[in-house]
Scaffold this active site. Structure first.
Site, PDB file in Angstrom:
ATOM      1  N   GLU A  13       0.777  -1.079   0.009  1.00  0.00           N
ATOM      2  CA  GLU A  13      -0.143  -0.074   0.027  1.00  0.00           C
ATOM      3  C   GLU A  13       0.899   1.266  -0.116  1.00  0.00           C
ATOM      4  OE1 GLU A  13      -4.190  -1.775   1.999  1.00  0.00           O
ATOM      5  OE2 GLU A  13      -2.424  -0.961   3.314  1.00  0.00           O
ATOM      6  N   ASP A 197     -11.788  -7.016  -3.080  1.00  0.00           N
ATOM      7  CA  ASP A 197     -12.499  -8.247  -3.210  1.00  0.00           C
ATOM      8  C   ASP A 197     -13.908  -7.746  -2.474  1.00  0.00           C
ATOM      9  OD1 ASP A 197     -10.679  -7.864  -0.400  1.00  0.00           O
ATOM     10  OD2 ASP A 197     -12.745  -8.546   0.088  1.00  0.00           O
TER      11      ASP A 197
HETATM   12  N1  ADE Z   1      -9.302  -5.470   3.414  1.00  0.00           N
HETATM   13  C1  ADE Z   1      -9.544  -5.783   1.985  1.00  0.00           C
HETATM   14  N2  ADE Z   1     -10.441  -6.829   1.839  1.00  0.00           N
HETATM   15  C2  ADE Z   1     -10.897  -7.095   3.169  1.00  0.00           C
HETATM   16  C3  ADE Z   1     -11.781  -8.222   3.866  1.00  0.00           C
HETATM   17  N3  ADE Z   1     -12.316  -8.829   3.129  1.00  0.00           N
HETATM   18  N4  ADE Z   1     -11.776  -8.309   4.915  1.00  0.00           N
HETATM   19  C4  ADE Z   1     -11.197  -7.317   5.889  1.00  0.00           C
HETATM   20  N5  ADE Z   1      -9.989  -6.401   5.458  1.00  0.00           N
HETATM   21  C5  ADE Z   1      -9.947  -6.250   4.035  1.00  0.00           C
END
Ligand code: ADE
Length: 231
Positions: A13, A197
């Site tokens: 990041e 995601d």
């Molecule tokens: N950061 C990116 N995706 C995530 C997820 N599914 N759960 C927690 N933090 C995240």
């Protein structure tokens, strides 16, 4: 002159930031690395905290108290809750809450502890700068509630709970703890996330596949914002 903190949680990041900034000076402190640098004439300090609320609180505090940062921008990735958010989309937090903070046994709402608040709002003027940057660059920027917890969410049940309890649009693992620190220390702060995601059964695989590309989208936007912030 003001000093802007830019923090992420993971190396991926902040690496796209470190590639673009100048005059980097690295300092090791509290088992993390802090990079003082300049970008387009602005003084900045960049760091990644490691994952989760505790490490993020530590790093935010150090950026403010040791390095003297007077504004904090968080850049990183998030899981989507709002079905309008797709991989690579950008969302800024209006406000952040802790979805795993639970003393409901004592009659309190989820995310609340006495003398605290369920949601902490981000700085409006930094949000306005982000909107102008998005407009200038023809980018779509969503705005909403981001929920934070010490869990990688990869289940529709947990996601549905967070959605219905907090009306959250996205979730991650650091933002609300940074909000608590900045709010307590009176430092204007801003949280930007690009979706990696959808916090569902496929979240682990999607996260691995899109962490790098989404983190870069967020980091590039943050650098555009730094240019627009008054010194
Ligand atoms: N950061 C990116 N995706 C995530 C997820 N599914 N759960 C927690 N933090 C995240």
């Amino acid at each position: 002159m003001s000093k802007i903190a830019i923090m992420g949680a993971m190396p991926e990041e902040i690496e796209p930031l470190l590639e673009k900034v100048e005059n980097i000076k690295k300092t090791e402190y509290g088992k993390n690395s802090y990079y003082e640098a300049t970008y387009r004439g602005k003084n900045i300090v960049i760091a990644y905290s490691k994952i989760g609320k505790v490490f993020a609180s530590l790093t935010a505090t150090i950026l403010i108290e040791k390095f003297g940062c007077d504004r904090l921008l968080f850049s990183g990735v998030a899981g989507a809750i709002n079905p309008d958010l797709n991989i690579g989309d950008l969302i800024i937090a209006d406000a952040l809450c802790q979805h795993d903070l639970d003393i409901t046994a004592f009659g309190h709402p989820h995310g609340f502890v006495p003398e605290g608040e369920v949601c902490i709002a981000t700085d409006k003027s930094l949000r306005d700068i982000a909107k102008k940057v998005a407009e200038k660059n023809g980018l779509i920027l969503k705005e909403g509630i981001i929920a934070t917890g010490d869990q990688f969410v990869a289940s529709t049940d947990r996601k549905d709970f967070i959605s219905s309890t907090f009306q959250a649009d996205a979730l991650e693992m650091e933002g609300a703890s940074v909000a608590v620190v900045c709010d307590a220390l009176n430092v204007p702060f801003f949280v930007l996330r690009a979706i990696s995601d959808s916090a569902n059964d496929e979240a682990g695989m999607d996260f691995d596949a899109f962490l790098e590309s989404s983190a870069k989208i967020s980091a590039e936007f943050i650098l555009n914002m730094v240019e627009s912030i008054e010194p």
